[in-house]
Write a protein that holds these residues in place. Sequence first.
Motif, short mmCIF file in Angstrom:
data_model
loop_
_atom_site.label_atom_id
_atom_site.label_comp_id
_atom_site.label_asym_id
_atom_site.label_seq_id
_atom_site.Cartn_x
_atom_site.Cartn_y
_atom_site.Cartn_z
N ASP A 256 32.95 26.53 30.77
CA ASP A 256 32.17 27.61 31.37
C ASP A 256 31.00 27.95 30.45
O ASP A 256 31.21 28.30 29.28
N VAL A 257 29.76 27.83 30.96
CA VAL A 257 28.57 28.13 30.15
C VAL A 257 27.78 29.26 30.81
O VAL A 257 26.56 29.32 30.68
N SER A 258 28.47 30.14 31.50
CA SER A 258 27.79 31.24 32.18
C SER A 258 27.28 32.26 31.17
O SER A 258 27.55 32.18 29.96
N GLY A 259 26.56 33.25 31.68
CA GLY A 259 25.97 34.25 30.80
C GLY A 259 27.00 35.08 30.07
O GLY A 259 26.75 35.56 28.96
N SER A 260 28.18 35.29 30.68
CA SER A 260 29.22 36.09 30.01
C SER A 260 29.86 35.36 28.85
O SER A 260 30.52 35.97 28.02
N SER A 312 22.48 28.01 30.80
CA SER A 312 23.35 29.14 31.11
C SER A 312 23.03 29.63 32.52
O SER A 312 22.11 29.16 33.18
N GLY A 313 23.82 30.64 32.99
CA GLY A 313 23.59 31.17 34.33
C GLY A 313 24.73 32.08 34.75
O GLY A 313 25.47 32.61 33.92
N GLY A 314 24.91 32.24 36.08
CA GLY A 314 26.00 33.04 36.62
C GLY A 314 27.32 32.32 36.52
O GLY A 314 27.45 31.31 35.81
N THR A 315 28.33 32.83 37.24
CA THR A 315 29.67 32.26 37.12
C THR A 315 30.26 31.99 38.49
O THR A 315 30.52 32.93 39.25
N VAL A 316 30.45 30.69 38.80
CA VAL A 316 31.20 30.26 39.98
C VAL A 316 32.10 29.13 39.50
O VAL A 316 31.70 27.96 39.47
N VAL A 317 33.33 29.45 39.12
CA VAL A 317 34.23 28.47 38.52
C VAL A 317 34.64 27.41 39.51
O VAL A 317 34.87 26.25 39.15
N SER A 345 37.28 28.98 29.65
CA SER A 345 36.43 30.00 30.25
C SER A 345 36.83 31.35 29.68
O SER A 345 37.91 31.51 29.09
N ASP A 346 35.93 32.33 29.85
CA ASP A 346 36.29 33.69 29.46
C ASP A 346 37.01 34.43 30.58
O ASP A 346 37.40 35.58 30.41
N GLY A 347 37.19 33.76 31.73
CA GLY A 347 37.93 34.34 32.85
C GLY A 347 37.11 35.29 33.70
O GLY A 347 37.60 35.76 34.74
N ASP A 348 35.89 35.58 33.29
CA ASP A 348 35.04 36.51 34.05
C ASP A 348 34.36 35.72 35.16
O ASP A 348 33.31 35.10 34.96
#
Length: 423
Positions: A256-260, A312-317, A345-348
């Motif tokens: 997971d490379v999202s912003g969170s 990076s970006g939003g989160t859609v696992v 992932s951070d789970g968010d």
Amino acid sequence: MTVRIVDRRNDSKNKSSVNRSRFIRRFKGQIRKAVSDAINKRGLKDLDEGEKIGIPGKDIDEPQFEHGRGGVWDAVRPGNDRFNAGDQVDRPKGGGGSGSGKGQASNEGEGLDEFVFTLTKDEFLDIFFDEMALPNLVKQQLAQIEQFKRTRAGFVQTGVPTNVNLTRTMRGAAGRRVAIGGPYLSQLRALEKELAELREKLPEDDPEVERVRKEITKLRAKIDQIPFVDTFDLRYNNRVKTPKPSTQAVMFCLLDVSGSMDEGRKNVAKRFFMLLYLFLNRNYEHIEVVFIRHHTVASEVSEEDFFTSRESGGTVVSSALTLMHEIITARYPSSLWNIYGAQASDGDNWHDDSPRCREILGNQILELTQYFAYIEITDGPPQNLWEEYLKLQEAHAGRFAMQRIANLADIYPVFRELFKRRA
């Protein structure tokens, strides 16, 4: 009385390596503890190196047999004017083998320094990854056999000089000489017997004696012309390639490379996957690794981009799980491959997407994989993705595992728990 046995035999070849392996097996517990302590003092980039470790002297003491005195003994020590029976003696101050190097010198007490032992890189990694393996690894049907081994398959009459079998060659040469020279030898024995009879009756210059002598000379010349070893006698060791059964396995790494996922959490995830990658390449020669990065969109990337890209970006696992299922369907049929997955992932996650992740993982991916591990990198309460995955843990025990990592110190314990060797 002490019995000392001195072995004066010369060391055989590789004896030191045998003794070294025996020492590691014998004191494996102490060495494993020392390796665990050393792990905490080094970075992951320095993992693929040797280590100098110390083992307490008391742990390597050798047991000794001595003759017991037996019975009850009373002894009088001459010159003792300080102590009586039952007196308690104070512990010596300083010295005593503490090894602290502080305080004043003392003429009392004794100790033993630690035994310093240097592990090579391979020995260090063997102990580091001891009792770890990919769970549920089985031999599936082989679609492509790329590994062969050469096995002995008798003898042939053609080959290279290095493959000549001397024993078989000399045996064949001896048989050929007996077969070809046999008739000549029987004739020679008959003529020699006839010559002996003629010499008893006739003089040496008699024509009949001379004729038999010439025939014997011709036969001996024919026998001498038989080659000792002929090219026909040469026999070469024959080796053929036979398929060597191998186990095909593929590991999917989802990051997971999202912003969170801030840099600290990405660093933990990268270290976990670097440890996993080192473990896979250490234990399995023919295993493929698929790297998938995702934010709102998932993409398959190279190893370098997986660990170094700053996208990076939003989160859609669910995008990563969907891509993983598509790759499995297209390239890695479960009937031919052992399929493994590891997700960090951070789970968010986008709230409406977490139930979809559980459905994809439970209904599509877990039935195709041997083992899937999920790590959630957070020091706070569990996130919505963790709550959804908890519903899969009981239904897919043995195939699905979850662990949480709060900081760098948790990486190795979690990794070892996820991939420990199971019965």
